[in-house]
Design a protein around this motif. Structure first.
Motif, PDB file in Angstrom:
ATOM      1  N   GLY A   1       0.915  -1.130   0.005  1.00 41.78           N
ATOM      2  CA  GLY A   1      -0.059  -0.068  -0.021  1.00 41.78           C
ATOM      3  C   GLY A   1       0.944   1.208   0.016  1.00 41.78           C
ATOM      4  N   PRO A   2       0.313   2.224  -0.479  1.00 43.07           N
ATOM      5  CA  PRO A   2       1.139   3.508  -0.876  1.00 43.07           C
ATOM      6  C   PRO A   2       1.437   4.204   0.455  1.00 43.07           C
ATOM      7  CG  PRO A   2      -1.056   3.949  -1.413  1.00 43.07           C
ATOM      8  CD  PRO A   2      -0.969   2.444  -1.062  1.00 43.07           C
ATOM      9  N   ASP A   3       0.698   3.997   1.558  1.00 40.06           N
ATOM     10  CA  ASP A   3       1.100   4.698   2.846  1.00 40.06           C
ATOM     11  C   ASP A   3       2.201   4.105   3.568  1.00 40.06           C
ATOM     12  OD1 ASP A   3      -1.042   6.669   2.676  1.00 40.06           O
ATOM     13  OD2 ASP A   3      -2.613   5.549   3.863  1.00 40.06           O
ATOM     14  N   ILE A   4       2.079   2.681   3.849  1.00 45.85           N
ATOM     15  CA  ILE A   4       3.327   2.320   4.234  1.00 45.85           C
ATOM     16  C   ILE A   4       4.579   2.294   3.480  1.00 45.85           C
ATOM     17  CG2 ILE A   4       4.272  -0.189   4.795  1.00 45.85           C
ATOM     18  CD1 ILE A   4       1.477  -0.915   5.799  1.00 45.85           C
TER      19      ILE A   4
ATOM     20  N   ARG B   1       5.330   4.939   1.740  1.00 43.45           N
ATOM     21  CA  ARG B   1       5.582   6.454   1.954  1.00 43.45           C
ATOM     22  C   ARG B   1       6.512   6.431   3.044  1.00 43.45           C
ATOM     23  NH1 ARG B   1       2.834  10.740   4.814  1.00 43.45           N
ATOM     24  NH2 ARG B   1       1.109   9.255   4.828  1.00 43.45           N
ATOM     25  N   TRP B   2       6.281   5.887   4.115  1.00 51.99           N
ATOM     26  CA  TRP B   2       6.637   6.037   5.375  1.00 51.99           C
ATOM     27  C   TRP B   2       8.168   5.169   5.329  1.00 51.99           C
ATOM     28  CZ3 TRP B   2       6.114   9.067   9.396  1.00 51.99           C
ATOM     29  CH2 TRP B   2       4.894   9.921   9.446  1.00 51.99           C
ATOM     30  N   GLY B   3       8.060   3.984   4.731  1.00 51.08           N
ATOM     31  CA  GLY B   3       9.293   3.487   4.430  1.00 51.08           C
ATOM     32  C   GLY B   3      10.486   4.101   3.599  1.00 51.08           C
ATOM     33  N   LEU B   4       9.944   4.619   2.502  1.00 53.42           N
ATOM     34  CA  LEU B   4      10.865   5.644   1.779  1.00 53.42           C
ATOM     35  C   LEU B   4      11.427   6.844   2.541  1.00 53.42           C
ATOM     36  CD1 LEU B   4       9.022   5.535  -1.817  1.00 53.42           C
ATOM     37  CD2 LEU B   4      11.217   4.326  -1.015  1.00 53.42           C
ATOM     38  N   GLY B   5      10.524   7.635   3.023  1.00 57.04           N
ATOM     39  CA  GLY B   5      10.839   8.577   3.850  1.00 57.04           C
ATOM     40  C   GLY B   5      11.727   8.460   4.938  1.00 57.04           C
ATOM     41  N   LEU B   6      11.603   7.389   5.898  1.00 53.77           N
ATOM     42  CA  LEU B   6      12.459   6.915   6.582  1.00 53.77           C
ATOM     43  C   LEU B   6      13.899   6.475   6.185  1.00 53.77           C
ATOM     44  CD1 LEU B   6      10.091   5.372   9.321  1.00 53.77           C
ATOM     45  CD2 LEU B   6      11.350   7.700   9.400  1.00 53.77           C
ATOM     46  N   SER B   7      13.762   5.667   5.019  1.00 51.96           N
ATOM     47  CA  SER B   7      15.039   5.075   4.366  1.00 51.96           C
ATOM     48  C   SER B   7      15.901   6.589   3.934  1.00 51.96           C
ATOM     49  CB  SER B   7      14.880   4.255   3.554  1.00 51.96           C
ATOM     50  OG  SER B   7      14.273   4.766   2.311  1.00 51.96           O
ATOM     51  N   PHE B   8      15.095   7.478   3.441  1.00 47.96           N
ATOM     52  CA  PHE B   8      16.049   8.817   3.096  1.00 47.96           C
ATOM     53  C   PHE B   8      16.670   9.246   4.236  1.00 47.96           C
ATOM     54  CE2 PHE B   8      13.029   9.539  -0.695  1.00 47.96           C
ATOM     55  CZ  PHE B   8      13.569   8.752  -1.523  1.00 47.96           C
ATOM     56  N   ILE B   9      15.903   9.391   5.295  1.00 46.79           N
ATOM     57  CA  ILE B   9      16.634  10.258   6.499  1.00 46.79           C
ATOM     58  C   ILE B   9      17.988   9.136   7.018  1.00 46.79           C
ATOM     59  CG2 ILE B   9      16.344  10.734   8.766  1.00 46.79           C
ATOM     60  CD1 ILE B   9      13.207  11.569   7.760  1.00 46.79           C
TER      61      ILE B   9
ATOM     62  N   THR C   1       9.028  13.328   1.283  1.00 46.52           N
ATOM     63  CA  THR C   1       8.375  11.858   1.011  1.00 46.52           C
ATOM     64  C   THR C   1       7.348  11.645   2.049  1.00 46.52           C
ATOM     65  OG1 THR C   1      10.119  11.199  -0.145  1.00 46.52           O
ATOM     66  CG2 THR C   1       8.556   9.349   0.708  1.00 46.52           C
ATOM     67  N   LEU C   2       7.635  11.980   3.385  1.00 44.21           N
ATOM     68  CA  LEU C   2       6.806  11.809   4.545  1.00 44.21           C
ATOM     69  C   LEU C   2       5.720  12.746   4.465  1.00 44.21           C
ATOM     70  CD1 LEU C   2       9.321  11.223   7.173  1.00 44.21           C
ATOM     71  CD2 LEU C   2       7.776   9.578   6.295  1.00 44.21           C
ATOM     72  N   MET C   3       5.764  13.769   3.765  1.00 45.53           N
ATOM     73  CA  MET C   3       4.630  14.792   3.736  1.00 45.53           C
ATOM     74  C   MET C   3       3.778  14.601   2.574  1.00 45.53           C
ATOM     75  SD  MET C   3       6.498  18.062   5.410  1.00 45.53           S
ATOM     76  CE  MET C   3       5.067  18.879   6.201  1.00 45.53           C
ATOM     77  N   THR C   4       4.099  13.935   1.515  1.00 47.26           N
ATOM     78  CA  THR C   4       3.470  13.730   0.351  1.00 47.26           C
ATOM     79  C   THR C   4       2.927  12.529   0.175  1.00 47.26           C
ATOM     80  OG1 THR C   4       4.875  15.523  -0.651  1.00 47.26           O
ATOM     81  CG2 THR C   4       3.417  14.071  -2.120  1.00 47.26           C
ATOM     82  N   PRO C   5       1.663  12.136   0.060  1.00 44.68           N
ATOM     83  CA  PRO C   5       1.057  10.968  -0.248  1.00 44.68           C
ATOM     84  C   PRO C   5       1.534  10.424  -1.472  1.00 44.68           C
ATOM     85  CG  PRO C   5      -0.778  12.227   0.396  1.00 44.68           C
ATOM     86  CD  PRO C   5       0.586  13.285   0.316  1.00 44.68           C
ATOM     87  N   LEU C   6       1.716   9.204  -1.742  1.00 43.06           N
ATOM     88  CA  LEU C   6       1.940   8.462  -2.893  1.00 43.06           C
ATOM     89  C   LEU C   6       0.836   8.143  -3.700  1.00 43.06           C
ATOM     90  CD1 LEU C   6       5.034   5.962  -1.772  1.00 43.06           C
ATOM     91  CD2 LEU C   6       5.093   8.201  -2.862  1.00 43.06           C
ATOM     92  N   SER C   7       0.887   8.394  -4.729  1.00 44.10           N
ATOM     93  CA  SER C   7      -0.158   7.783  -5.557  1.00 44.10           C
ATOM     94  C   SER C   7       0.188   7.125  -6.788  1.00 44.10           C
ATOM     95  CB  SER C   7      -0.958   9.097  -6.022  1.00 44.10           C
ATOM     96  OG  SER C   7      -0.213  10.016  -6.961  1.00 44.10           O
ATOM     97  N   LEU C   8      -0.410   6.148  -7.132  1.00 45.81           N
ATOM     98  CA  LEU C   8      -0.052   5.436  -8.440  1.00 45.81           C
ATOM     99  C   LEU C   8      -1.362   5.261  -9.596  1.00 45.81           C
ATOM    100  CD1 LEU C   8       1.723   2.260  -6.830  1.00 45.81           C
ATOM    101  CD2 LEU C   8       2.742   4.141  -8.097  1.00 45.81           C
TER     102      LEU C   8
END
Length: 189
Positions: free
Chosen positions: A64-67, A69-77, A182-189
């Motif tokens: 899912g896009p929410d999980i 998004r969080w995984g990507l945002g935290l991995s960037f940090i 990334t954390l502040m922007t919802p992913l959409s496909l």
């Protein structure tokens, strides 16, 4: 041919300023040998984009896009924190000792490309052109190379002019920015 050209253009544009392009600059400044880095980027991208075209849609549907998004945002940090590790670890460099510059590039680029916007674009393009999987993968791979080869060549030149610590600090700031965005922007496909 349409699948190839669209895939090339979409990924080349998406890759500009992306974390993997930043990684290409960092690898070039660190190792100062562009040929094995360029070959490593090519191999990692080819393998990664084949995997994205084959199983990416299934993974995204399950996670899912929410999980994501969080995984990507935290991995960037987390990548920003890694960039700030003192140069002592850069000199130690067990990964490049074990796998060489080519192997280190393949591993780092493959991992950095996981969940990246160009990988997600590859998934979407393979769904749009289902009978042209090879053209999509060839196009997305060429797009990555068009964006990253100049970064590697620039990084090799920049490495002779800029101190590595400064490059790492700039990279860390950019990764933090990517993480927050990334954390502040919802992913959409």
């Amino acid at each position: 041919m349409q699948a190839f050209l669209i895939s090339t253009g979409v990924v080349a544009l998406a890759e500009i300023g992306d974390k993997t392009q930043l990684l290409a600059l960092v690898l070039a400044s660190r190792f100062k040998k562009p040929v094995p880095i360029i070959l490593g980027i090519f191999v990692a991208t080819l393998v990664n984009h084949f995997a994205a075209a084959a199983v990416g849609q299934w993974i995204m549907a399950k996670v899912g896009p929410d999980i994501m998004r969080w995984g990507l945002g935290l991995s960037f940090i987390a990548m920003a924190a890694w960039m700030l590790i003192p140069d002592k670890l850069d000199d130690d460099d067990k990964l490049s000792e074990r796998f060489g510059i080519f192997g280190t590039t393949v591993i780092a680029f493959f991992i950095a490309e996981m969940g990246d916007k160009t990988q997600i674009a590859t998934v979407a393009l393979s769904a749009r052109f289902p009978e042209q999987l090879y053209m999509v993968v060839a196009g997305t791979t060429l797009g990555m190379m068009l964006a990253n080869v100049p970064a590697v060549l620039l990084g090799d030149v920049a490495a002779k002019k800029l101190p590595q610590k400064l490059m790492h600090s700039i990279a860390a700031v950019l990764f933090i920015g990517l993480g927050i965005a990334t954390l502040m922007t919802p992913l959409s496909l």
